[in-house]
Structures are given as C-alpha cells and as structure tokens.
Write an enzyme that holds these catalytic residues in place. Structure first.
Site, short mmCIF file in Angstrom:
data_model
loop_
_atom_site.label_atom_id
_atom_site.label_comp_id
_atom_site.label_asym_id
_atom_site.label_seq_id
_atom_site.Cartn_x
_atom_site.Cartn_y
_atom_site.Cartn_z
N ILE A 238 0.83 -1.20 0.00
CA ILE A 238 0.00 0.00 0.00
C ILE A 238 0.87 1.25 0.00
CG2 ILE A 238 -1.72 1.31 1.30
CD1 ILE A 238 -2.86 -1.35 2.28
N GLU B 213 -12.75 0.39 17.87
CA GLU B 213 -13.72 0.48 16.77
C GLU B 213 -14.89 -0.45 17.06
OE1 GLU B 213 -11.88 -0.16 12.97
OE2 GLU B 213 -10.56 1.57 13.16
N HIS C 298 -13.29 3.79 8.98
CA HIS C 298 -12.54 2.64 8.44
C HIS C 298 -13.00 2.32 7.02
CE1 HIS C 298 -10.01 -0.97 9.97
NE2 HIS C 298 -9.80 -0.77 8.68
N LEU C 299 -12.87 3.33 6.16
CA LEU C 299 -13.33 3.21 4.77
C LEU C 299 -12.22 2.84 3.81
CD1 LEU C 299 -15.66 6.36 4.49
CD2 LEU C 299 -16.30 4.00 5.00
N GLY C 300 -11.00 2.60 4.31
CA GLY C 300 -9.87 2.39 3.42
C GLY C 300 -10.11 1.35 2.34
#
Length: 525
Positions: free
Chosen positions: A151, A260, A278-280
C-alpha cells in the site's frame, strides 16, 4: 468434499468461486461467539472479513479446521499463534484492496491540504468564508511514508505523480527497491524532522504500536499533517489531540482508531481533524477483489494444497504443489526416520542438491519438521511443526548446493544433539518415489513404509542368520531387506520392512544377539 463457512458479509463472488471449484459452503453471517463455537467443528475452512473473531476458544472448537481466509489485510481478529499451534493455515489478501486504501490516503491528504470537510460544512450552513479556508499545495511538499510495502508503494507512486518529494521509513525497504520506487529511504527521526505530510502504512505490532507517540510527534516539523489509514494504535490519539490543540500538528485525518467502532474519541470535535469510519477498503472494486481472492486461495489449498498469502506457513502455489509434493513426501519421511532414531534434537539442517536445489526449499523444510515432530504429536502438520520446533528451541538451517551429486536430486537432513550429529539422505526414483540412500553416513537403498526394524551391528559372519532365526521364532515375516556397511568387517546398518509391528520382547531378544549395537522399531504411515 471440503466445506467452508462464510461467516461475514462479502461479495457473492466468493460463493461463486467456491461453487465453481467444487467446494461446499454455508453462508451464515452475524453469528455470536457461542453460536459460532457450536457449528465451527463441521467445517474445513472459515472465510471472514473483520467482524467474526477467530479467538482461541473458537479455534479450540474448530476440530476439523484446515484454513482460515481473511478477505482483507489485517488479521487482528484471528489468534494466529493459536491457529498455528492447531495446524490451521491463516491466509489474507494483501493486494485486493491496496489501490483502494492508497487512494483513500491520498484523498484524505487532499482534504487536509484544502480543509474540505470544514469548508463544505461552512458553505452548506449558508456562510461564505472564502478567506477562512486558506489551503496549501501538495506540489513540492515532502511526504513521509511510515511503511513502504504494497500500500505504501502505491501511495508513493501517486504522490510522485503529484510532484511531491517522497521519503520512507521501513526497515524492510531495500535500497534497490527504494530506487525503483523513486523514494528516499530515511530513518524515522529524519522522516519526522523533514516531512510536511506523514502517512502510515504499517501493521500494528509491538514495535509499531504508538510509533507516533507524544515524544515522536514532538520531533515533527511544526504544522505537519498526519494521515492514518492503516491500523488504530499506530498513533497515540491523546498525544495527537494535544498536538492539534497546540498547533504542532497542523491537521490530522484518521480512518482507523484504537477502539472500533469509534463512538467516542478525544479527537472528535477538534479543529483541523478529519475522521472516516474505516473506509480504506470500502469500494465496490476492492470488496469484489478480496472476496474472489480469498475464495480462490482457500479452494486452492483445500483441493490441491496450494498455499498463497499465508501468514504462518511457506507459500506454495497451486502450480508448484504437484511438483513439490513428491519432495515434501520424501522430506517428511526423512524427518520421521531421523526423528525416531534421535533424541534431544537441538538443531536441524536441511540440504538440497541437484534438481531439489532449484525448488522452493521452505515447504521442504516444513515437511522435514513435520516428520521430525510426529513422534511427539498425532496432530502435527506443516503449519504447526515449525511452531513446535521453536517451542523446543530447535535451530533450523537451510542449505542449497549447486555441486554435482551421484543422484539427479538429493535431500539431506542432519540433526544436532548433545551427543553429536546424525544425518539421513534420500532421493526420488522416477521423480516420484521417495528412497532412502544414506543413513548415519552409510550408503543403503531402502523404501520407507509400514513397520520397519533398524539395526546397527558389527559386520561379522552369521549375524543375518541369527537375526532371521529370532524373527522367525517370533512369527515376524520379512518384507524387504536392506543392508549397508562402512567397510568389510566394520559397522553395518540393516533396515527390514516387516508385516507387523515389532513387539517389545523381540527387540530385547535382538539386542542380545552378538554384535548388535543398536535396535530400533520404526513405523512409517
């Protein structure tokens, strides 16, 4: 037919892959821990995302489990050591959502640079505060990457396209890889001092937890902007709040939190702070990709033995598996042989020569350890054998030889004990059939299967006759007979395959035959 439980919501493409590959499956999501424990023993595989927790208690009930597949990168919800101890392969899909996560990090960096969330809220509230939202350009700014793996390298590529200067801290980043990416490898302190933007792309481990601590945040350039789309816990949230309030940090964007779902945080409501839930990995493309990948990886393992993206066992592609399988069988039999002959092993060296030297040695070593550990455990396999070896402080070494050998291919296993070293070696006949060719330095050719009798004796006339008489009187029939010696009249070894297991009383009888130095009953499944 192997059976898999899909325990979390994921793209229907996963079910399509299992169905097309001939893997049975049930899709039951939203199970409580107690409900999962009741049914998990019925399945060979478990496909999950982040909701289902494969804890030690759950794994203890997974008596038939062979593989757990995580559709995504993080495996915080899987007790990997417990899975390893039980011989369960744990896989993830590190590449399926790498582009999506990298793009989210870049999006948050733009949002911080131009204060987009605050500007949007102000404008929709009927204000027109053009002078309030004075942003900064990304061009010519220095981006510091903490972690430059899959990444991180995608982020670097995109940042370079934006004409940013990219520096990276990553202990595993080689100078050659850094040069290929166009990034400068630096120390953590140097990154903190130079970066205008810092983005994190590293797993959460003991060494990376709170890597952006109060102490390290204090080392940053004043006004730095911080982005974390990796794992909660990499940034000290309380310290970050204080740094935002003081102006040491000019802005921060977190997609992940220590707790979370993050229903409350000291950071919420802080000026110049952006948060996302936490949309990665949350794009249609990423969810389809990871679902397909995890299903294909699990199907390959359950049907062919292929291992891809495993965290606790060497990778073995579906293409490699058929070629390596005979070598792994040979390696396991050699390990089992020397494991039955030797006690108090402190080290193991696996050497490969000829055709074997061209192969992936990691699965061969794992197979040796599997055989070596079988006398200690009925449930040992390639996953938990290295774990068991580490528990016993057994040192492992691997050696490839390019030298010429008497055999087309050769695998040698040498064990170290307090009394010295002992080795066995084997080859493949017809590239398929394992065959022992050397034991304790003596040449001998033998199959390894079923009950066998191993004897070290003085090479003197009449010994074989006396041994045959003892076996005959005990009603034990000889299947095959393999003999080797160092030299005429010196030490010899004898390997007999027999039709039934050797009774303990017969071993004592053989021990008393003149010239016998060692007797051992062996068994190969």
């Amino acid at each position: 037919m192997p059976k898999v439980l899909i325990a979390d919501q994921m793209s229907p493409k996963a079910a399509e892959v299992f169905r097309s590959r001939g893997v049975d499956f049930d899709e039951i999501t939203g199970l409580s821990k107690e409900e999962l424990i009741k049914i998990i023993g019925n399945y060979d595989g478990l496909a999950i995302r982040s909701s289902t927790k494969a804890t030690k208690d759950v794994l203890a009930a997974a008596t038939n489990m062979k593989v757990i597949g995580r559709a995504g990168i993080g495996v915080d919800n899987v007790d990997v050591p417990a899975a390893s101890a039980q011989g369960i392969v744990v896989m993830n899909t590190p590449f399926g959502n790498s582009i999506t996560t990298a793009e989210h990090a870049i999006a948050l960096m733009f949002a911080l640079a131009r204060q987009l969330p605050e500007a949007d809220a102000s404008t929709q509230a009927g204000k027109w505060e053009k002078n309030r939202f004075m942003g900064v350009e990304l061009t010519a700014k220095t981006l510091g990457l903490i972690g430059c793996g899959n990444i991180g390298s995608n982020v670097a590529e995109r940042a370079i396209g934006l004409k940013m200067k990219v520096i990276a801290f990553d202990p595993f980043l080689t100078p050659e890889r850094a040069q290929d990416l166009g990034v400068e490898k630096v120390t953590l302190d140097e990154l903190l001092a130079r970066a205008d933007f810092i983005t994190l792309h590293t797993p959460l481990t003991d060494s990376t937890r709170n890597i952006l601590s109060a102490e390290n945040i204090a080392k940053t350039k004043k006004g730095v902007r911080i982005i974390n789309c990796a794992r909660g816990g990499l940034v000290d949230e309380v310290a970050l709040k204080a740094a935002l309030d003081s102006g040491q940090v000019g802005g921060a964007a977190l997609d992940v939190f220590v707790e979370e779902p993050a229903k409350a945080s000291p950071l919420f409501g802080t000026p110049n702070f952006i948060s996302t839930p936490h949309l990665g990995a949350s794009t249609d493309e990423a969810q389809v990709n990871v679902a397909i990948q995890v299903a294909e990886q699990m199907a390959d393992f359950l049907l062919t033995g292929g291992v891809t993206n495993a965290l606790n066992v060497p990778s073995l592609s579906a293409e490699e598996a058929p070629r390596l399988r005979p070598y792994m069988k040979l390696a396991e039999e050699l390990g089992l042989l020397i494991g039955q002959l030797t006690e108090n092993v402190t080290g193991v060296t696996v050497e490969v020569e000829g055709a074997a030297a061209e192969l992936n040695i990691k699965p061969i070593t794992a197979a040796v350890l599997t055989g070596l550990m079988k006398p200690f455990s009925d449930t040992v396999n390639m996953v938990n054998a290295p774990y068991m070896a580490r528990e016993r402080n057994i040192e492992i070494a691997e050696v490839r030889h390019e030298r010429d050998t008497d055999y087309h291919t050769l695998v040698r296993v040498t064990v170290k004990t307090p009394e010295g070293e002992r080795s066995v070696a084997g080859t493949l006949f017809g590239n398929r059939e394992p065959r022992l060719v050397e034991i304790i330095g003596i040449k001998v050719e033998a199959d390894m299967h079923g009950p066998m009798l191993f004897i070290v004796n003085e090479d003197k006339p009449g010994f074989i006759g006396r041994l045959g008489t003892a076996l005959g009187e005990a009603g034990v029939n000889i299947g095959t007979f393999h003999l080797g010696r160092r030299a005429a009249g010196s030490e010899a070894v004898l390997l007999l395959s027999v039709d039934t297991k050797i009774p303990e009383s017969l071993l004592w009888t053989i021990c008393r035959i003149d010239g016998v130095k060692q007797v051992k009953a062996l068994y190969f499944g």
